[in-house]
Write an enzyme that holds these catalytic residues in place. Sequence first.
Site, PDB file in Angstrom:
ATOM      1  N   ASP A 141      -3.821 -11.962  -5.741  1.00 18.65           N
ATOM      2  CA  ASP A 141      -3.306 -11.922  -7.106  1.00 18.65           C
ATOM      3  C   ASP A 141      -2.657 -10.575  -7.427  1.00 18.65           C
ATOM      4  OD1 ASP A 141      -2.769 -12.989  -9.616  1.00 18.65           O
ATOM      5  OD2 ASP A 141      -4.782 -13.816  -9.842  1.00 18.65           O
ATOM      6  N   GLY A 166      -9.118  -0.453   3.746  1.00 13.98           N
ATOM      7  CA  GLY A 166      -8.637  -0.371   5.116  1.00 13.98           C
ATOM      8  C   GLY A 166      -9.455   0.646   5.896  1.00 13.98           C
ATOM      9  N   GLU A 189     -13.920  -3.698  -5.919  1.00 15.47           N
ATOM     10  CA  GLU A 189     -13.536  -2.978  -4.708  1.00 15.47           C
ATOM     11  C   GLU A 189     -14.540  -3.298  -3.605  1.00 15.47           C
ATOM     12  OE1 GLU A 189     -11.058  -0.680  -4.085  1.00 15.47           O
ATOM     13  OE2 GLU A 189     -10.141  -0.740  -6.076  1.00 15.47           O
TER      14      GLU A 189
END
Length: 274
Positions: A141, A166, A189
């Site tokens: 999104d 990452g 997160e």
Amino acid sequence: MQQLQNVIESAFERRADITPANVDTVTREAVNQVIGLLDSGALRVAEKIDGQWVTHQWLKKAVLLSFRINDNKVMDGAETRYYDKVPMKFADYDEARFQKEGFRVVPPATVRQGAFIARNTVLMPSYVNIGAYVDEGTMVDTWATVGSCAQIGKNVHLSGGVGIGGVLEPLQANPTIIEDNCFIGARSEVVEGVIVEEGSVISMGVYLGQSTRIYDRETGEIHYGRVPAGSVVVSGNLPSKDGSYSLYCAVIVKKVDAKTRGKVGINELLRTID
């Protein structure tokens, strides 16, 4: 494939000496081949083997080497120009190729070359980094970020502003993984190689790293780095031993199976947490 891996491993050992000007042809071709295989989904940085996630560190090394062998160059975009080492995935796509690969890309979504996007995926204005794998039927999104080498399963919803971390460095770290049929709520997160297992629902504004305590209120068990399958998770706090303060945690408020998820909407699961 072993020969390709050997070239990457050898080059990585001498990476400090490699530049775009002096890289040898064998190394350049090997790195470019790996990036192409990641881009097509033929290879992926991590995969589930016999029920366990296995990280292929040599593929991460190839991604890092790609930064050593390429110079920055100007790239044209719809709104502005860019200057970077990694080309955009869709730079050479025409309408026929978009139709063939079967996903939607809403402007100004950005995907770097070396990331795989599967069929029936929808990319709202979002960012997907090199080495990432986004499986079928997933929605990324608006303003969501899929970090380098992150693994996103089938039928996942990454809500607005979600950050999936990452982990190219440190190399021993495993990628962040969101398994099939998960819902990640807005502005949450998930980073540092945390695994959100299949069918889990993460509420809005939940922050998960390797040091985050994930407290199961039904059992009292505390997990680190892993959300068990079918968990419904919200933000919370746990008190200190002396009760003088509390610190952030994530709380598993209930467990649901696929049958329950099929009958009950995501919003209902999050509203009825008592």
